[in-house]
Write an enzyme that holds these catalytic residues in place. Structure first.
Site, PDB file in Angstrom:
ATOM      1  N   HIS A  51       0.858  -1.187   0.000  1.00  0.00           N
ATOM      2  CA  HIS A  51       0.000   0.000   0.000  1.00  0.00           C
ATOM      3  C   HIS A  51       0.898   1.242   0.000  1.00  0.00           C
ATOM      4  O   HIS A  51       2.080   1.157   0.376  1.00  0.00           O
ATOM      5  CB  HIS A  51      -0.906   0.009   1.236  1.00  0.00           C
ATOM      6  CG  HIS A  51      -1.960  -1.053   1.219  1.00  0.00           C
ATOM      7  ND1 HIS A  51      -2.969  -1.126   2.155  1.00  0.00           N
ATOM      8  CD2 HIS A  51      -2.169  -2.078   0.344  1.00  0.00           C
ATOM      9  CE1 HIS A  51      -3.752  -2.148   1.866  1.00  0.00           C
ATOM     10  NE2 HIS A  51      -3.293  -2.755   0.787  1.00  0.00           N
ATOM     11  N   GLU A  53       1.131   3.785   1.936  1.00  0.00           N
ATOM     12  CA  GLU A  53       1.716   4.136   3.236  1.00  0.00           C
ATOM     13  C   GLU A  53       2.877   3.214   3.589  1.00  0.00           C
ATOM     14  O   GLU A  53       3.916   3.657   4.084  1.00  0.00           O
ATOM     15  CB  GLU A  53       0.654   4.061   4.347  1.00  0.00           C
ATOM     16  CG  GLU A  53      -0.538   4.994   4.142  1.00  0.00           C
ATOM     17  CD  GLU A  53      -1.695   4.346   3.386  1.00  0.00           C
ATOM     18  OE1 GLU A  53      -1.446   3.476   2.514  1.00  0.00           O
ATOM     19  OE2 GLU A  53      -2.850   4.714   3.655  1.00  0.00           O
ATOM     20  N   CYS A  84      -2.160  -0.327   7.450  1.00  0.00           N
ATOM     21  CA  CYS A  84      -1.339   0.880   7.369  1.00  0.00           C
ATOM     22  C   CYS A  84      -1.486   1.736   8.623  1.00  0.00           C
ATOM     23  O   CYS A  84      -0.517   2.343   9.084  1.00  0.00           O
ATOM     24  CB  CYS A  84      -1.707   1.671   6.120  1.00  0.00           C
ATOM     25  SG  CYS A  84      -1.296   0.799   4.597  1.00  0.00           S
TER      26      CYS A  84
HETATM   27 ZN   LIG Z   1      -3.226   0.119   3.675  1.00  0.00          ZN
END
Ligand SMILES: [Zn+2]
Length: 154
Positions: A51, A53, A84
């Site tokens: 992801h 982040e 995250c």
């Molecule tokens: Zn995430």
């Protein structure tokens, strides 16, 4: 608009348009400067944890040579998913800025409500069957850790 979020949004477009992943971007700021910028790379890397982040946390920690980002802030185009959100806490960051929220993301099929339901024990279906086994044996490394004199605390 916020100059850091502007860069995060540019990253979201970049990653999406190059088919590297979903439409999410993030940057990490230290002392008023961007030290890491990135976007979702799940498709590019076949890594479900890539992801935006996580991608920028990895870049920032590598750059700084430490796992503690308590002097950094993260800007994410979207409200972080539970993974995250936890990673931002593990990195000890003090500030999180986000624009779009989880409900906006759910409208384009990025729905993490199920994970919140599992965590809150309100999920009606189980995707992952959870088994608790060998509890005593699994705690043996904890005993040694607790007694380890030169352990690195984090
Ligand atoms: Zn995430």
């Amino acid at each position: 608009m916020n100059k850091f979020m502007k860069v995060a949004i540019e990253e979201a477009f970049k990653g999406m348009r190059s088919d590297e992943g979903g439409p999410f971007g993030a940057v990490i700021v230290k002392d008023g400067k961007i030290i890491a910028k990135g976007h979702n790379e799940v498709v590019k890397t076949n890594d479900p944890t890539a992801h935006a982040e996580i991608t920028v946390i990895r870049k920032a920690t590598k750059l700084l040579g430490r796992f503690d980002l308590s002097d950094c802030e993260i800007y994410s185009t979207c409200e972080p998913c539970p993974m995250c959100f936890a990673a931002i806490h593990w990195a000890k960051m003090k500030s999180l800025y986000y624009g779009a929220n989880r409900f906006d993301a759910a409208k384009i099929d990025f729905d993490d409500q199920y994970i919140y339901d599992v965590i809150n024990k309100t999920a009606t279906e189980e995707q992952v069957k959870i088994h608790t086994i060998d509890c005593e044996e699994c705690k043996e490394p904890f005993v040694e850790w607790a007694e380890k004199v030169n352990r690195v605390k984090y």
